[in-house]
Design a protein around this motif. Sequence first.
Motif, PDB file in Angstrom:
ATOM      1  N   ASP A 121       0.888   4.178  -2.726  1.00 43.58           N
ATOM      2  CA  ASP A 121       0.597   5.553  -2.315  1.00 43.58           C
ATOM      3  C   ASP A 121       1.858   6.408  -2.274  1.00 43.58           C
ATOM      4  O   ASP A 121       1.971   7.331  -1.476  1.00 43.58           O
ATOM      5  N   GLU A 164       3.840   6.820   1.178  1.00 43.78           N
ATOM      6  CA  GLU A 164       3.162   7.382   2.340  1.00 43.78           C
ATOM      7  C   GLU A 164       1.915   6.566   2.646  1.00 43.78           C
ATOM      8  O   GLU A 164       1.052   6.382   1.793  1.00 43.78           O
ATOM      9  N   VAL A 207       0.840  -1.195   0.000  1.00 40.42           N
ATOM     10  CA  VAL A 207       0.000   0.000   0.000  1.00 40.42           C
ATOM     11  C   VAL A 207       0.875   1.246   0.000  1.00 40.42           C
ATOM     12  O   VAL A 207       0.594   2.216  -0.711  1.00 40.42           O
ATOM     13  N   LYS A 208       1.953   1.230   0.784  1.00 45.26           N
ATOM     14  CA  LYS A 208       2.871   2.366   0.801  1.00 45.26           C
ATOM     15  C   LYS A 208       3.461   2.614  -0.575  1.00 45.26           C
ATOM     16  O   LYS A 208       3.570   3.760  -1.014  1.00 45.26           O
ATOM     17  N   LYS A 251      -1.492   6.326   3.973  1.00 43.35           N
ATOM     18  CA  LYS A 251      -2.558   7.289   4.254  1.00 43.35           C
ATOM     19  C   LYS A 251      -3.584   6.680   5.215  1.00 43.35           C
ATOM     20  O   LYS A 251      -3.811   5.487   5.219  1.00 43.35           O
TER      21      LYS A 251
END
Length: 85
Positions: free
Chosen positions: A73, A76, A69-70, A78
Amino acid sequence: MTKPTSRTKGAATDGAETSYEQALDELERLVAAMEGQQLPLDQLLSSYQRGAELLALCRSRLAAVEQQVKVLDAGELKAWEGPGS
């Protein structure tokens, strides 16, 4: 490695084959059996060890997903705002 038993039926004992959901389901059943005093004393230690393995597997899978996921994104993580936000 543990031998498959009736309490591990439906969930593989090898982390490479066990899905997060299978591991979590087996972990929940182990905890319920231990809390409900449904296991003989000689099985409690092996159940605790298996539970520790399953917990480590779940944490590892969650960390891997968080890392993905980082990456998606742009480095970062979220905050989750829920559906429809």
